[in-house]
Design a protein around this motif. Structure first.
Motif, PDB file in Angstrom:
ATOM      1  N   ASN A  36      47.883   2.697  -6.845  1.00 51.27           N
ATOM      2  CA  ASN A  36      48.150   3.787  -7.249  1.00 51.27           C
ATOM      3  C   ASN A  36      47.029   4.532  -8.213  1.00 51.27           C
ATOM      4  N   GLU A  39      44.491   5.961  -5.915  1.00 50.58           N
ATOM      5  CA  GLU A  39      45.074   7.367  -5.660  1.00 50.58           C
ATOM      6  C   GLU A  39      44.978   8.477  -6.517  1.00 50.58           C
ATOM      7  N   VAL A  43      42.252  11.719  -6.054  1.00 51.83           N
ATOM      8  CA  VAL A  43      42.663  13.204  -6.329  1.00 51.83           C
ATOM      9  C   VAL A  43      41.881  13.786  -7.697  1.00 51.83           C
ATOM     10  N   LEU A  55      43.041  14.409   0.219  1.00 49.63           N
ATOM     11  CA  LEU A  55      44.313  13.883   0.693  1.00 49.63           C
ATOM     12  C   LEU A  55      45.421  14.878   0.628  1.00 49.63           C
ATOM     13  N   LEU A  60      49.698  11.310   1.042  1.00 48.51           N
ATOM     14  CA  LEU A  60      49.992  10.707  -0.222  1.00 48.51           C
ATOM     15  C   LEU A  60      51.272  10.033  -0.337  1.00 48.51           C
ATOM     16  N   ASN A  64      52.511   6.064   0.119  1.00 45.79           N
ATOM     17  CA  ASN A  64      53.461   5.196  -1.022  1.00 45.79           C
ATOM     18  C   ASN A  64      54.430   4.753  -0.571  1.00 45.79           C
ATOM     19  N   LEU A 169      41.825   9.185   4.559  1.00 44.43           N
ATOM     20  CA  LEU A 169      43.231   8.577   4.662  1.00 44.43           C
ATOM     21  C   LEU A 169      43.393   7.205   5.056  1.00 44.43           C
TER      22      LEU A 169
END
Length: 269
Positions: A36, A39, A43, A55, A60, A64, A169
């Protein structure tokens, strides 16, 4: 602890099982938090650099809820690490996530995010089949002139193309699958304790990756998730930029083993 008999071996087995459960809890947390963080870094970095959307929110959400779910669950079935009973007792007041573990989360997560953004930039600026634009043109995508023509006949519409976002991705998913395999053990090298020690984890990683491949090749999913199938050269690049996460974690595990040995050598208070 509830004693079922007066056999000392039973107590030892119970302590070993308890340590194994604690280690698996940490593995579950380590995998999800580091992924996480990756990610979030992805971003944040894409916004900081002024890049187009790397993304999408749907992508996303997919990562997740679906892609991460199976490996995270399978980590609860990790076997007990070899030599776990040779470690000194843990302080009952010690934190589940200490400062060194937080550093590991940040290092691993940062690489996940940077590699994902780098994959997007590579497709736009260095891929021979892509537009081969300059980085300055990429960050200035909002000012692209409609008459601009990049390499391979690409125009300004390339900034809304699903191909570079699919590459990003797929890089994120691949790195997170490697990251899940790393989580089989907190300190042991993968050469000492391989992912095959937990067959459920191997099956979960294979299943999650198979789900991702289905999404890339199923026309309905391509529309929903705004993705497309990738060619062999692009998958080769994904593996090339994803595998270093294994090397990074091996280095971090080696440092953890050194710190554990240093703590074990200290005389008790």
């Amino acid at each position: 602890m509830v004693l079922a008999d007066d056999n000392f071996t039973t107590i030892v087995s119970a302590v070993e099982e308890g340590r194994g459960i604690y280690a698996n809890t940490k593995a579950f947390i380590r995998y999800l938090i580091s992924s996480n963080i990756g990610e979030v870094v992805c971003v944040f970095l894409s916004v900081l650099l002024g890049l187009p959307e790397v993304l999408s929110p749907v992508a996303l959400l997919w990562v997740n809820l679906v892609t991460d779910g199976l490996p995270a669950t399978a980590l609860s079935f990790n076997p007990v690490e070899p030599g776990i009973m040779n470690k000194p007792p843990r302080d009952r007041n010690s934190a589940l996530v200490d400062s060194w573990m937080l550093v590991r989360y940040l290092v691993t997560g940062t690489y996940v995010g940077v590699a994902t953004v780098s994959a997007y930039i590579w497709w736009m600026c260095a891929n021979r089949e892509g537009p081969m634009m300059k980085f300055k043109q990429l960050v200035g995508h909002l000012e692209c002139d409609k008459n601009t023509v990049f390499s391979n006949g690409h125009g300004c519409e390339i900034f809304s193309s699903v191909r570079p976002t699919t590459l990003a991705l797929s890089t994120l998913v691949t790195i997170e699958m490697f990251n899940a395999l790393n989580a089989i053990t907190e300190t042991k090298s993968l050469l000492t304790m391989t992912p095959f020690a937990n067959p459920w984890l191997v099956l979960a990683v294979a299943g999650s990756f198979a789900q991702h491949l289905i999404v890339l090749s199923w026309p309905v999913a391509e529309v929903v998730f705004r993705v497309t199938s990738l060619n062999l050269a692009e998958w080769r690049f994904i593996l090339l930029i994803s595998f270093p996460i294994v090397i990074i974690d091996e280095v971090l595990k080696a440092i953890s083993r050194h710190l554990d040995a240093k703590r074990a050598a200290q005389p008790p208070p």
